[in-house]
Design a protein around this motif. Structure first.
Motif, PDB file in Angstrom:
ATOM      1  N   LYS A 141       0.837  -1.209   0.000  1.00  0.00           N
ATOM      2  CA  LYS A 141       0.000   0.000   0.000  1.00  0.00           C
ATOM      3  C   LYS A 141       0.867   1.252   0.000  1.00  0.00           C
ATOM      4  O   LYS A 141       0.552   2.236  -0.682  1.00  0.00           O
ATOM      5  N   HIS A 144       1.102   4.221  -2.751  1.00  0.00           N
ATOM      6  CA  HIS A 144       0.970   5.612  -2.310  1.00  0.00           C
ATOM      7  C   HIS A 144       2.125   6.463  -2.815  1.00  0.00           C
ATOM      8  O   HIS A 144       1.921   7.542  -3.384  1.00  0.00           O
ATOM      9  N   TRP A 198      -3.482  10.786  -0.500  1.00  0.00           N
ATOM     10  CA  TRP A 198      -3.262  10.262   0.846  1.00  0.00           C
ATOM     11  C   TRP A 198      -3.221   8.749   0.870  1.00  0.00           C
ATOM     12  O   TRP A 198      -3.571   8.090  -0.118  1.00  0.00           O
ATOM     13  N   ASP A 199      -2.794   8.199   2.007  1.00  0.00           N
ATOM     14  CA  ASP A 199      -2.520   6.766   2.081  1.00  0.00           C
ATOM     15  C   ASP A 199      -3.638   5.978   2.753  1.00  0.00           C
ATOM     16  O   ASP A 199      -3.426   4.872   3.225  1.00  0.00           O
ATOM     17  N   GLN A 200      -4.854   6.555   2.781  1.00  0.00           N
ATOM     18  CA  GLN A 200      -6.000   5.876   3.364  1.00  0.00           C
ATOM     19  C   GLN A 200      -7.004   5.517   2.267  1.00  0.00           C
ATOM     20  O   GLN A 200      -6.950   6.073   1.167  1.00  0.00           O
TER      21      GLN A 200
END
Length: 201
Positions: A33, A37, A148-150
């Motif tokens: 992930k 990102h 963003w990383d969400q």
């Protein structure tokens, strides 16, 4: 390679192609992930750099490397900072996740041979920003917040994208204000963030 970092990177055969090497490192450590990102942030940072007349190659490099120290466990980050003479604030010691921005700059220099101070500085404040931030600092900061990383889209995205179409400082204000409004619920309100907010508002 510095022996402090060797165990995290020695098993990866570096090709010299930054995107490929960063992806290989993160995938090897089972962070797919983060790999996705940083790829998106690198592309966005380059796009913003072109838009605002900044160093596009430097922005892309910072984007690829901004989270590379994610391979260093939280429990090792204070010790790693001390080994490289990186100052650790009391709050950072209690919340070592935030040290990844400073450590990623160390890894960029020590492992990926990045020598451009502007690029290293942008990596080193990409989470919090800081007062006196350069254009490149702001570009990498905003690219990280846009991509963003969400899961899903960030709640501030529409406002941020409207702002960044015109002015990088306005974009920084959007995110800093978003964080400021939630500062009471933050585990750690980093003094660099507070200083950046005070400067821009």
């Amino acid at each position: 390679m510095n022996p402090q970092l060797q165990s995290y990177f020695e098993e990866i055969e570096m090709t010299g192609e930054l995107g490929r090497d960063v992806t290989a490192v993160l995938t090897h450590h089972k962070f797919p992930k983060i790999a996705g990102h940083v790829s998106r942030v690198a592309a966005e940072a380059r796009r913003l750099a072109v838009q605002f007349g900044a160093d596009a190659a430097g922005a892309e490099t910072a984007g690829w490397l901004h989270d590379i120290s994610g391979v260093i466990p939280n429990g090792m980050r204070v010790e790693m900072c001390e080994a490289f003479g990186v100052p650790v604030l009391p709050g950072e010691a209690d919340f070592p996740m935030i040290l990844h921005q400073k450590l990623s700059a160390v890894v960029a220099r020590e492992v990926f041979s990045v020598v451009d101070t502007a690029v290293l500085n942008a990596i080193g404040c990409h989470t919090t920003l800081k007062s006196g931030a350069s254009l490149l600092d702001k570009i990498v900061f905003i690219a990280d917040k846009i991509k963003w990383d969400q899961p899903g889209n960030p709640p501030y995205l529409a406002e941020l994208e409207t702002a960044v179409a015109h002015n990088i400082d306005d974009a920084c204000r959007v995110y800093l204000d978003y964080l400021w409004q939630r500062r009471g619920s933050l585990r750690y309100a980093h003094p660099w963030f507070l200083a950046a907010h005070a400067e821009l508002f």
